[in-house]
Motif scaffolding. Structure first.
Motif, short mmCIF file in Angstrom:
data_model
loop_
_atom_site.label_atom_id
_atom_site.label_comp_id
_atom_site.label_asym_id
_atom_site.label_seq_id
_atom_site.Cartn_x
_atom_site.Cartn_y
_atom_site.Cartn_z
N ALA A 105 -67.84 59.70 2.12
CA ALA A 105 -68.32 58.54 1.36
C ALA A 105 -67.16 57.64 0.96
N GLN A 106 -66.06 58.24 0.54
CA GLN A 106 -64.88 57.43 0.20
C GLN A 106 -64.35 56.72 1.43
N HIS A 107 -64.33 57.41 2.56
CA HIS A 107 -63.87 56.80 3.81
C HIS A 107 -64.77 55.62 4.19
N ASP A 108 -66.04 55.72 3.85
CA ASP A 108 -66.99 54.63 4.12
C ASP A 108 -66.81 53.46 3.16
N GLY A 109 -65.86 53.58 2.23
CA GLY A 109 -65.55 52.47 1.34
C GLY A 109 -66.14 52.55 -0.06
N HIS A 110 -66.79 53.65 -0.39
CA HIS A 110 -67.38 53.78 -1.72
C HIS A 110 -66.33 54.23 -2.74
N ARG A 111 -66.29 53.56 -3.85
CA ARG A 111 -65.35 53.91 -4.91
C ARG A 111 -65.84 55.13 -5.67
N ARG A 112 -64.91 55.78 -6.36
CA ARG A 112 -65.24 56.99 -7.11
C ARG A 112 -66.36 56.74 -8.11
N ASP A 113 -66.35 55.60 -8.81
CA ASP A 113 -67.37 55.35 -9.82
C ASP A 113 -68.76 55.15 -9.21
N ALA A 114 -68.83 54.88 -7.92
CA ALA A 114 -70.13 54.79 -7.24
C ALA A 114 -70.61 56.17 -6.78
N LEU A 115 -69.70 57.15 -6.78
CA LEU A 115 -70.02 58.48 -6.27
C LEU A 115 -70.13 59.54 -7.35
N ILE A 116 -69.42 59.33 -8.46
CA ILE A 116 -69.36 60.32 -9.53
C ILE A 116 -69.70 59.64 -10.85
N VAL A 117 -70.60 60.24 -11.60
CA VAL A 117 -70.92 59.75 -12.94
C VAL A 117 -70.31 60.73 -13.94
N GLU A 118 -69.71 60.20 -14.99
CA GLU A 118 -69.01 61.03 -15.97
C GLU A 118 -69.79 61.20 -17.28
N ALA A 119 -71.05 60.82 -17.32
CA ALA A 119 -71.83 60.82 -18.56
C ALA A 119 -71.84 62.19 -19.25
N ALA A 120 -72.00 63.26 -18.50
CA ALA A 120 -72.03 64.61 -19.07
C ALA A 120 -71.12 65.51 -18.26
N GLY A 121 -69.90 65.06 -18.05
CA GLY A 121 -69.01 65.76 -17.14
C GLY A 121 -69.25 65.22 -15.76
N PRO A 122 -68.37 65.47 -14.82
CA PRO A 122 -68.54 64.87 -13.49
C PRO A 122 -69.76 65.41 -12.76
N HIS A 123 -70.61 64.49 -12.30
CA HIS A 123 -71.79 64.82 -11.52
C HIS A 123 -71.93 63.81 -10.39
N PRO A 124 -72.45 64.23 -9.24
CA PRO A 124 -72.67 63.30 -8.14
C PRO A 124 -73.74 62.27 -8.49
N THR A 125 -73.57 61.07 -7.99
CA THR A 125 -74.59 60.04 -8.13
C THR A 125 -75.59 60.19 -6.98
N GLY A 126 -76.65 59.41 -7.05
CA GLY A 126 -77.62 59.40 -5.96
C GLY A 126 -76.99 59.05 -4.63
N LEU A 127 -76.03 58.15 -4.63
CA LEU A 127 -75.35 57.77 -3.40
C LEU A 127 -74.63 58.97 -2.78
#
Length: 135
Positions: free
Chosen positions: A81-103
């Motif tokens: 996903a990062q190689h495809d150009g997605h930034r960390r904040d689009a991939l990981i949500v930190e609301a309750a500790g690091p969790h994957p996003t829908g993307l």
């Protein structure tokens, strides 16, 4: 309980749990594996797609291998996903500790599907439906 973390090595979940985490994963996988074997049901293990979970992934990988269970290495999905150009904040949500996003879960689902399809083909003789058949 906490241990000293070696300098230069990223901290991961097993830094706090170590042998306890490893034993828990072994116990859980052995029970699940026995149940799926008794039911003739294929099983795959899905790793965590977060670098912070390297320790649990190592334990999952070790015990899945020992039991002959295929493992989906989802940390590769994060890198893809990062190689495809997605930034960390689009991939990981930190609301309750690091969790994957829908993307990121979309990437993970693609990997899970390919492993499940392969397992069904090998273990059950089930071939995937072909797309684009016009039906």
């Amino acid at each position: 309980r906490h241990r000293e973390v070696a300098r230069g090595r990223p901290r991961d979940a097993t830094d706090d749990f170590g042998d306890e985490l490893d034993a828990g994963i072994a116990y859980d996988l052995e029970r699940i594996h026995a149940l799926t074997q008794a039911l003739s049901t294929p099983l795959v293990v899905v790793g965590y797609p977060l670098h912070q979970m390297a320790g649990p992934n190592r334990a999952l990988r070790r015990h899945a291998h020992r039991l002959g269970i295929p493992m989906v290495e989802t940390f590769r999905d994060h890198a893809r996903a990062q190689h495809d150009g997605h930034r960390r904040d689009a991939l990981i949500v930190e609301a309750a500790g690091p969790h994957p996003t829908g993307l990121l879960y979309r990437y993970v689902a693609e990997s899970i599907a390919s492993v499940v399809v392969a397992e069904l083909a090998v273990r059950k003789g089930i071939e995937p439906a072909r797309s684009g058949s016009g039906h």
